[in-house]
Design a protein around this motif. Structure first.
Motif, PDB file in Angstrom:
ATOM      1  N   GLY A 128       0.686  -1.491  -0.360  1.00 20.60           N
ATOM      2  CA  GLY A 128      -0.494   0.290   0.216  1.00 20.60           C
ATOM      3  C   GLY A 128       0.967   1.567  -0.035  1.00 20.60           C
ATOM      4  N   GLY A 129       2.133   1.207   0.805  1.00 20.53           N
ATOM      5  CA  GLY A 129       2.981   2.414   1.260  1.00 20.53           C
ATOM      6  C   GLY A 129       3.215   2.535  -0.313  1.00 20.53           C
ATOM      7  N   LEU A 130       4.245   1.551  -1.162  1.00 18.22           N
ATOM      8  CA  LEU A 130       4.478   1.434  -2.470  1.00 18.22           C
ATOM      9  C   LEU A 130       3.656   2.172  -3.294  1.00 18.22           C
ATOM     10  CD1 LEU A 130       7.371   0.424  -3.115  1.00 18.22           C
ATOM     11  CD2 LEU A 130       6.653  -1.555  -3.867  1.00 18.22           C
ATOM     12  N   LEU A 131       2.100   0.967  -3.560  1.00 18.18           N
ATOM     13  CA  LEU A 131       1.353   2.065  -4.600  1.00 18.18           C
ATOM     14  C   LEU A 131       1.329   3.437  -4.543  1.00 18.18           C
ATOM     15  CD1 LEU A 131      -1.512  -0.894  -4.277  1.00 18.18           C
ATOM     16  CD2 LEU A 131       0.356  -0.152  -6.311  1.00 18.18           C
ATOM     17  N   ILE A 132       0.948   4.029  -2.940  1.00 22.51           N
ATOM     18  CA  ILE A 132       1.029   5.909  -2.981  1.00 22.51           C
ATOM     19  C   ILE A 132       2.001   6.140  -2.933  1.00 22.51           C
ATOM     20  CG2 ILE A 132       0.616   7.359  -0.811  1.00 22.51           C
ATOM     21  CD1 ILE A 132      -0.838   5.492   0.188  1.00 22.51           C
ATOM     22  N   GLY A 133       3.405   6.067  -2.760  1.00 24.52           N
ATOM     23  CA  GLY A 133       4.783   6.777  -3.262  1.00 24.52           C
ATOM     24  C   GLY A 133       4.665   6.532  -4.684  1.00 24.52           C
ATOM     25  N   ALA A 134       4.503   5.092  -5.376  1.00 20.91           N
ATOM     26  CA  ALA A 134       4.163   5.410  -7.012  1.00 20.91           C
ATOM     27  C   ALA A 134       3.608   6.523  -7.056  1.00 20.91           C
ATOM     28  CB  ALA A 134       3.910   4.461  -7.731  1.00 20.91           C
ATOM     29  N   GLY A 135       1.973   6.633  -6.646  1.00 18.27           N
ATOM     30  CA  GLY A 135       1.604   7.705  -6.756  1.00 18.27           C
ATOM     31  C   GLY A 135       2.034   9.106  -7.147  1.00 18.27           C
ATOM     32  N   CYS A 136       2.467   9.976  -5.416  1.00 17.56           N
ATOM     33  CA  CYS A 136       2.903  10.771  -5.765  1.00 17.56           C
ATOM     34  C   CYS A 136       4.436  10.795  -6.652  1.00 17.56           C
ATOM     35  CB  CYS A 136       3.221  10.765  -3.759  1.00 17.56           C
ATOM     36  SG  CYS A 136       2.502  10.860  -2.544  1.00 17.56           S
ATOM     37  N   LEU A 141       4.615  14.791 -13.180  1.00 13.38           N
ATOM     38  CA  LEU A 141       4.369  14.347 -14.608  1.00 13.38           C
ATOM     39  C   LEU A 141       3.361  15.283 -15.087  1.00 13.38           C
ATOM     40  CD1 LEU A 141       5.496  10.501 -14.733  1.00 13.38           C
ATOM     41  CD2 LEU A 141       6.598  12.768 -15.564  1.00 13.38           C
ATOM     42  N   GLY A 142       2.450  15.481 -14.460  1.00 14.90           N
ATOM     43  CA  GLY A 142       0.656  16.216 -14.305  1.00 14.90           C
ATOM     44  C   GLY A 142       0.951  17.869 -14.816  1.00 14.90           C
ATOM     45  N   TRP A 143       2.681  18.174 -14.648  1.00 10.76           N
ATOM     46  CA  TRP A 143       2.342  20.056 -14.099  1.00 10.76           C
ATOM     47  C   TRP A 143       2.045  20.492 -15.372  1.00 10.76           C
ATOM     48  CZ3 TRP A 143       6.356  19.735  -9.420  1.00 10.76           C
ATOM     49  CH2 TRP A 143       6.008  19.311  -8.454  1.00 10.76           C
ATOM     50  N   ASP A 144       2.748  19.732 -16.511  1.00 12.95           N
ATOM     51  CA  ASP A 144       2.487  20.355 -17.748  1.00 12.95           C
ATOM     52  C   ASP A 144       1.213  20.542 -18.767  1.00 12.95           C
ATOM     53  OD1 ASP A 144       2.019  17.738 -18.553  1.00 12.95           O
ATOM     54  OD2 ASP A 144       3.550  17.648 -19.857  1.00 12.95           O
ATOM     55  N   SER A 145       0.171  20.478 -17.703  1.00 11.82           N
ATOM     56  CA  SER A 145      -1.046  20.529 -18.060  1.00 11.82           C
ATOM     57  C   SER A 145      -1.874  21.789 -18.111  1.00 11.82           C
ATOM     58  CB  SER A 145      -2.157  19.083 -17.555  1.00 11.82           C
ATOM     59  OG  SER A 145      -2.312  20.277 -16.072  1.00 11.82           O
ATOM     60  N   GLU A 146      -2.358  21.896 -19.641  1.00 14.38           N
ATOM     61  CA  GLU A 146      -3.355  23.721 -19.257  1.00 14.38           C
ATOM     62  C   GLU A 146      -3.712  24.256 -18.848  1.00 14.38           C
ATOM     63  OE1 GLU A 146      -2.576  26.224 -21.515  1.00 14.38           O
ATOM     64  OE2 GLU A 146      -2.113  25.358 -22.165  1.00 14.38           O
ATOM     65  N   GLU A 147      -4.349  23.656 -17.202  1.00 13.49           N
ATOM     66  CA  GLU A 147      -4.619  23.661 -16.289  1.00 13.49           C
ATOM     67  C   GLU A 147      -3.575  24.164 -15.170  1.00 13.49           C
ATOM     68  OE1 GLU A 147      -8.642  22.035 -14.362  1.00 13.49           O
ATOM     69  OE2 GLU A 147      -8.762  20.923 -15.955  1.00 13.49           O
ATOM     70  N   VAL A 148      -2.687  23.465 -15.244  1.00 18.28           N
ATOM     71  CA  VAL A 148      -2.012  23.499 -13.692  1.00 18.28           C
ATOM     72  C   VAL A 148      -0.875  24.884 -14.251  1.00 18.28           C
ATOM     73  CG1 VAL A 148       0.409  22.790 -12.951  1.00 18.28           C
ATOM     74  CG2 VAL A 148      -1.390  20.856 -13.077  1.00 18.28           C
ATOM     75  N   GLN A 158       6.964  19.178 -16.420  1.00 20.82           N
ATOM     76  CA  GLN A 158       6.663  18.187 -15.727  1.00 20.82           C
ATOM     77  C   GLN A 158       8.051  18.332 -14.723  1.00 20.82           C
ATOM     78  OE1 GLN A 158       7.420  14.807 -18.842  1.00 20.82           O
ATOM     79  NE2 GLN A 158       5.369  14.385 -18.651  1.00 20.82           N
ATOM     80  N   PHE A 159       8.094  17.923 -13.314  1.00 24.13           N
ATOM     81  CA  PHE A 159       9.023  18.721 -12.541  1.00 24.13           C
ATOM     82  C   PHE A 159       8.780  19.531 -12.151  1.00 24.13           C
ATOM     83  CE2 PHE A 159       9.037  13.760 -13.012  1.00 24.13           C
ATOM     84  CZ  PHE A 159       9.157  13.359 -12.256  1.00 24.13           C
ATOM     85  N   GLU A 160       8.217  21.098 -13.031  1.00 23.69           N
ATOM     86  CA  GLU A 160       9.081  22.145 -13.059  1.00 23.69           C
ATOM     87  C   GLU A 160       7.486  23.259 -12.456  1.00 23.69           C
ATOM     88  OE1 GLU A 160      12.141  24.339 -13.188  1.00 23.69           O
ATOM     89  OE2 GLU A 160      12.722  22.252 -13.997  1.00 23.69           O
ATOM     90  N   LEU A 161       7.605  23.492 -11.069  1.00 21.66           N
ATOM     91  CA  LEU A 161       6.972  24.049 -10.612  1.00 21.66           C
ATOM     92  C   LEU A 161       6.619  25.548 -10.944  1.00 21.66           C
ATOM     93  CD1 LEU A 161       7.272  22.963  -6.137  1.00 21.66           C
ATOM     94  CD2 LEU A 161       4.915  22.987  -7.853  1.00 21.66           C
ATOM     95  N   GLY A 162       7.470  26.229 -11.461  1.00 22.88           N
ATOM     96  CA  GLY A 162       7.038  27.525 -11.975  1.00 22.88           C
ATOM     97  C   GLY A 162       6.915  28.240 -10.944  1.00 22.88           C
ATOM     98  N   THR A 163       5.325  29.304 -10.417  1.00 30.33           N
ATOM     99  CA  THR A 163       5.616  29.849  -9.767  1.00 30.33           C
ATOM    100  C   THR A 163       4.326  29.695  -8.579  1.00 30.33           C
ATOM    101  OG1 THR A 163       3.174  31.212 -10.695  1.00 30.33           O
ATOM    102  CG2 THR A 163       5.587  32.463 -10.912  1.00 30.33           C
ATOM    103  N   CYS A 164       4.087  28.184  -8.274  1.00 29.12           N
ATOM    104  CA  CYS A 164       3.088  27.216  -7.626  1.00 29.12           C
ATOM    105  C   CYS A 164       4.521  26.844  -6.740  1.00 29.12           C
ATOM    106  CB  CYS A 164       2.292  26.054  -8.352  1.00 29.12           C
ATOM    107  SG  CYS A 164       1.072  27.269  -9.832  1.00 29.12           S
ATOM    108  N   LYS A 165       3.796  26.339  -5.488  1.00 25.84           N
ATOM    109  CA  LYS A 165       4.538  25.442  -5.019  1.00 25.84           C
ATOM    110  C   LYS A 165       3.627  24.243  -4.537  1.00 25.84           C
ATOM    111  CE  LYS A 165       2.925  28.324  -0.795  1.00 25.84           C
ATOM    112  NZ  LYS A 165       3.081  29.278   0.397  1.00 25.84           N
ATOM    113  N   ILE A 166       4.062  23.460  -3.630  1.00 25.64           N
ATOM    114  CA  ILE A 166       3.705  21.821  -3.332  1.00 25.64           C
ATOM    115  C   ILE A 166       3.274  21.859  -2.015  1.00 25.64           C
ATOM    116  CG2 ILE A 166       3.813  19.504  -2.187  1.00 25.64           C
ATOM    117  CD1 ILE A 166       6.532  19.929  -4.129  1.00 25.64           C
ATOM    118  N   GLY A 167       1.841  21.313  -2.288  1.00 25.89           N
ATOM    119  CA  GLY A 167       1.234  21.688  -0.978  1.00 25.89           C
ATOM    120  C   GLY A 167       1.211  19.980   0.563  1.00 25.89           C
TER     121      GLY A 167
END
Length: 200
Positions: A128-136, A141-148, A158-167
């Motif tokens: 379970g921890g391994l699956l959650i770690g894989a999800g994290c 990889l989805g940070w390149d979407s238009e919404e983000v 991807q792996f570039e936050l721009g002006t955002c930050k991790i919550g």
């Protein structure tokens, strides 16, 4: 009611519950990525977001609706990586929750958790921890979407936050999973009492 757990098992049950709760709460709340759009704070989770733009036909402008909610459908999640992240992390949280509830029942039910059952439960927690770690790990990889990009100053990739930050919810989810993998898995090996042998 008699317990089937050792002292280490009682600690395992408590820690398992805390880890599962931390991961599940962090997974459900949309505060994995924090940014701003149209001068309003915006936050994202794998399958939910807070504050989204809507076209105001009366004024012919775009306004921000300051509400939190899930995407209208699974396909509406902004990227394939976030869709995979949602499934994988949700499955991992389910496994951690299943083991935590079993451990809690072991506090009250005699002979529910033997040494063998404890080791199997530890293995399930590790998975379970391994699956959650894989999800994290998939989430950035989805940070390149238009919404983000709209929320991160059009600078994210991807792996570039721009002006955002991790919550905080991202750390909460990953921290719960890491603790389950590293500590709970080890404690689970010593959680069950040795089963009594009955002569036939």
């Amino acid at each position: 009611m008699a317990s089937s757990l050792t002292c280490a098992g009682l600690l395992w049950a408590l820690l398992s519950l805390l880890c599962a709760a931390a991961s599940c709460v962090g997974f459900f709340l949309p505060y994995w990525l924090l940014g701003a759009q149209l001068d309003k704070p915006v936050s994202f989770g794998p399958f939910r977001r807070c504050a989204y733009p809507v076209r105001d036909e009366g004024r012919q402008t775009t306004v921000m609706v300051e509400q939190c909610g899930r995407y209208a459908s699974f396909a509406a999640i902004p990227s394939a990586e976030w869709r995979i992240c949602t499934v994988v992390t949700g499955l991992g949280c389910g496994l951690l929750l299943l083991v935590a509830l079993t451990a809690l029942m072991g506090c009250c039910v005699t002979e529910l958790v033997s040494r063998t059952v404890g080791r199997v439960a530890g293995g399930i927690q590790f998975l379970g921890g391994l699956l959650i770690g894989a999800g994290c790990a998939l989430y950035p990889l989805g940070w390149d979407s238009e919404e983000v990009r709209q929320a991160c100053g059009n600078l994210s990739d991807q792996f570039e936050l721009g002006t955002c930050k991790i919550g905080w919810a991202y750390y909460c989810t990953g921290g719960g999973a890491a603790t389950a993998m590293l500590i709970c898995t080890w404690l689970a090996c010593f959680s069950g009492k040795k089963q009594k042998q009955y002569p036939y």
